[in-house]
Design a protein around this motif. Structure first.
Motif, PDB file in Angstrom:
ATOM      1  N   TYR A  85       0.827  -1.223   0.000  1.00  0.00           N
ATOM      2  CA  TYR A  85       0.000   0.000   0.000  1.00  0.00           C
ATOM      3  C   TYR A  85       0.857   1.267   0.000  1.00  0.00           C
ATOM      4  O   TYR A  85       0.350   2.366   0.240  1.00  0.00           O
ATOM      5  N   SER A  86       2.151   1.116  -0.306  1.00  0.00           N
ATOM      6  CA  SER A  86       3.052   2.267  -0.246  1.00  0.00           C
ATOM      7  C   SER A  86       2.775   3.301  -1.339  1.00  0.00           C
ATOM      8  O   SER A  86       2.979   4.501  -1.122  1.00  0.00           O
ATOM      9  N   VAL A  87       2.323   2.884  -2.498  1.00  0.00           N
ATOM     10  CA  VAL A  87       2.010   3.851  -3.559  1.00  0.00           C
ATOM     11  C   VAL A  87       0.843   4.723  -3.121  1.00  0.00           C
ATOM     12  O   VAL A  87       0.888   5.961  -3.236  1.00  0.00           O
ATOM     13  N   LEU A  88      -0.197   4.096  -2.610  1.00  0.00           N
ATOM     14  CA  LEU A  88      -1.362   4.834  -2.114  1.00  0.00           C
ATOM     15  C   LEU A  88      -0.945   5.807  -1.005  1.00  0.00           C
ATOM     16  O   LEU A  88      -1.325   6.981  -1.013  1.00  0.00           O
ATOM     17  N   ALA A  89      -0.124   5.321  -0.070  1.00  0.00           N
ATOM     18  CA  ALA A  89       0.317   6.156   1.050  1.00  0.00           C
ATOM     19  C   ALA A  89       1.196   7.306   0.577  1.00  0.00           C
ATOM     20  O   ALA A  89       1.084   8.434   1.077  1.00  0.00           O
ATOM     21  N   SER A  90       2.057   7.028  -0.392  1.00  0.00           N
ATOM     22  CA  SER A  90       2.946   8.079  -0.887  1.00  0.00           C
ATOM     23  C   SER A  90       2.167   9.200  -1.568  1.00  0.00           C
ATOM     24  O   SER A  90       2.501  10.381  -1.429  1.00  0.00           O
ATOM     25  N   ILE A 227      -9.961  -0.663 -15.893  1.00  0.00           N
ATOM     26  CA  ILE A 227      -9.137   0.533 -15.756  1.00  0.00           C
ATOM     27  C   ILE A 227      -7.795   0.098 -15.168  1.00  0.00           C
ATOM     28  O   ILE A 227      -7.689  -0.976 -14.580  1.00  0.00           O
ATOM     29  N   THR A 228      -6.787   0.912 -15.344  1.00  0.00           N
ATOM     30  CA  THR A 228      -5.468   0.546 -14.847  1.00  0.00           C
ATOM     31  C   THR A 228      -5.423   0.657 -13.322  1.00  0.00           C
ATOM     32  O   THR A 228      -6.225   1.365 -12.703  1.00  0.00           O
ATOM     33  N   ARG A 229      -4.464  -0.038 -12.737  1.00  0.00           N
ATOM     34  CA  ARG A 229      -4.256   0.045 -11.297  1.00  0.00           C
ATOM     35  C   ARG A 229      -3.936   1.490 -10.907  1.00  0.00           C
ATOM     36  O   ARG A 229      -4.421   2.003  -9.893  1.00  0.00           O
ATOM     37  N   GLU A 230      -3.111   2.141 -11.720  1.00  0.00           N
ATOM     38  CA  GLU A 230      -2.733   3.535 -11.434  1.00  0.00           C
ATOM     39  C   GLU A 230      -3.954   4.448 -11.426  1.00  0.00           C
ATOM     40  O   GLU A 230      -4.095   5.301 -10.538  1.00  0.00           O
ATOM     41  N   LYS A 231      -4.847   4.270 -12.403  1.00  0.00           N
ATOM     42  CA  LYS A 231      -6.042   5.116 -12.451  1.00  0.00           C
ATOM     43  C   LYS A 231      -6.931   4.861 -11.241  1.00  0.00           C
ATOM     44  O   LYS A 231      -7.457   5.810 -10.637  1.00  0.00           O
ATOM     45  N   GLN A 233      -6.057   3.844  -8.288  1.00  0.00           N
ATOM     46  CA  GLN A 233      -5.442   4.430  -7.096  1.00  0.00           C
ATOM     47  C   GLN A 233      -5.499   5.952  -7.122  1.00  0.00           C
ATOM     48  O   GLN A 233      -5.730   6.581  -6.083  1.00  0.00           O
ATOM     49  N   ASN A 234      -5.313   6.563  -8.285  1.00  0.00           N
ATOM     50  CA  ASN A 234      -5.398   8.018  -8.379  1.00  0.00           C
ATOM     51  C   ASN A 234      -6.797   8.518  -8.037  1.00  0.00           C
ATOM     52  O   ASN A 234      -6.957   9.523  -7.327  1.00  0.00           O
ATOM     53  N   LEU A 235      -7.808   7.818  -8.545  1.00  0.00           N
ATOM     54  CA  LEU A 235      -9.187   8.182  -8.222  1.00  0.00           C
ATOM     55  C   LEU A 235      -9.447   8.016  -6.724  1.00  0.00           C
ATOM     56  O   LEU A 235     -10.090   8.861  -6.087  1.00  0.00           O
TER      57      LEU A 235
END
Length: 247
Positions: A85-90, A227-231, A233-235
Motif C-alpha cells: 500500500y506504499s504507492v497509495l500512502a505516498s 481501468i489501470t491500477r494507477e487510475k 489508485q489516483n481516483l
C-alpha cells in the motif's frame, strides 16, 4: 490400572497430534501471502515531497511541505504485505497528509486491531486522525474506530464494510469499491448497508476491482479490471483527499 494409564496416554498423544496439525496448518496459511510488487517497493524511497520511515511495525510517509495536522492510518488487507500500500500512502503524503501503514502480525489485521494506539501515541503533532483499511483491514479499522470514537474523526472503507454496527458512530465515513470487485461484491455492501455510519459517502469506481487498491499482483477470486491500477489508485486518492478535507 494399566488400561486407564494407556487410555490417558492415547488421549494425550491425540491432543498433542491435534495441536501439531493445527499449528502446522496455521503456519502454512500465514506463510502464503501476497507480496508487494516492484512498483510498491519503489515508493518506499524518500523523495523531495515525503520522507519514508520503515520500522518493524510501521511504514510512515511524512510530507516535507504543506504538512497537515490530520493524519491517516492504513490497515492492510488480509494476507497482504503492508508494503503493498506504499504507492497509495505516498500519494496521500504528496497531498500533505502524514500516512502510516501498519504492519500486522502474520499479515492479518485480526491480530493487530489496536495497533493504531501506538501510531497515535507516537505522533503528538497530529491532532486529527482518519483510519482506513482495505478489505479485512477495513473491517478492523472500523472496529478500532468504534472503540475509540474520541480519537478518530473518519473511517475509510476500501472494498470493505463494518462487521459491527457503526450506524450510530460519531465519525464520518467513506466507502470506495470497484464495480468489478469479485471479493467484496455489491451484494455484500447492500447486505451490510445498515451497519455503515449514518454519515457515509459511497463511491463506486467503474471498471475497478479488489486488488487494484494495492500493488501485490493478481488476487485469486477477483475479476480483472477495465481501468489501470494507477487510475484506480489516483481516483481513490482524490476521493480520500476530498473526504479528509471535509472532516
Amino acid at each position: 490400572m494399566r488400561y486407564v494409564n494407556s487410555k490417558k496416554k492415547l488421549i494425550l498423544v491425540a491432543i498433542l497430534a491435534l495441536i501439531f496439525i493445527v499449528a502446522a496448518a496455521f503456519t502454512y496459511y500465514v506463510s502464503d501471502y501476497y507480496h508487494a510488487d516492484n512498483r510498491a517497493l519503489a515508493a518506499l524511497k524518500s523523495t523531495d515531497t515525503y520522507i519514508v520511515s520503515d520500522t518493524a511495525d510501521f511504514i510512515t510517509f511524512t510530507p516535507t511541505t504543506n504538512k497537515s495536522t490530520t493524519g491517516i492510518i492504513i490497515y492492510p488487507g488480509a494476507k497482504v504485505q503492508a508494503e503493498a500500500y506504499s504507492v497509495l500512502a505516498s500519494k496521500l503524503a504528496q497531498n500533505g497528509y502524514t500516512t502510516i501503514i501498519v504492519k500486522m502480525p502474520f499479515n492479518l489485521a485480526f491480530f493487530g486491531t489496536d495497533k493504531a494506539d501506538e501510531v497515535i501515541a507516537q505522533h503528538t503533532e497530529i491532532n486529527k486522525w482518519v483510519i482506513g483499511g482495505h478489505s479485512l483491514g477495513g473491517v478492523f479499522a472500523s472496529e478500532y474506530a468504534l472503540k475509540n470514537q474520541d480519537k478518530i474523526s473518519g473511517v475509510i472503507y476500501l472494498a470493505a464494510y463494518p462487521s459491527t454496527n457503526a450506524s450510530n458512530a460519531t465519525f464520518k465515513a467513506l466507502s470506495i469499491r470497484g464495480s468489478l470487485d469479485g471479493l467484496t461484491t455489491v451484494e455484500d455492501i447492500s447486505k451490510n448497508l445498515d451497519k455503515f455510519p449514518a454519515n457515509t459517502t459511497f463511491i463506486t469506481l467503474h471498471g475497478g476491482n479488489h486488488y487494484n487498491f494495492g500493488d501485490y499482483g493478481v488476487q485469486a477470486g477477483d475479476n480483472n479490471s477495465t481501468i489501470t491500477r494507477e487510475k484506480q489508485q489516483n481516483l481513490t486518492v482524490d476521493y480520500i483527499v476530498r473526504f479528509v478535507k471535509g472532516i
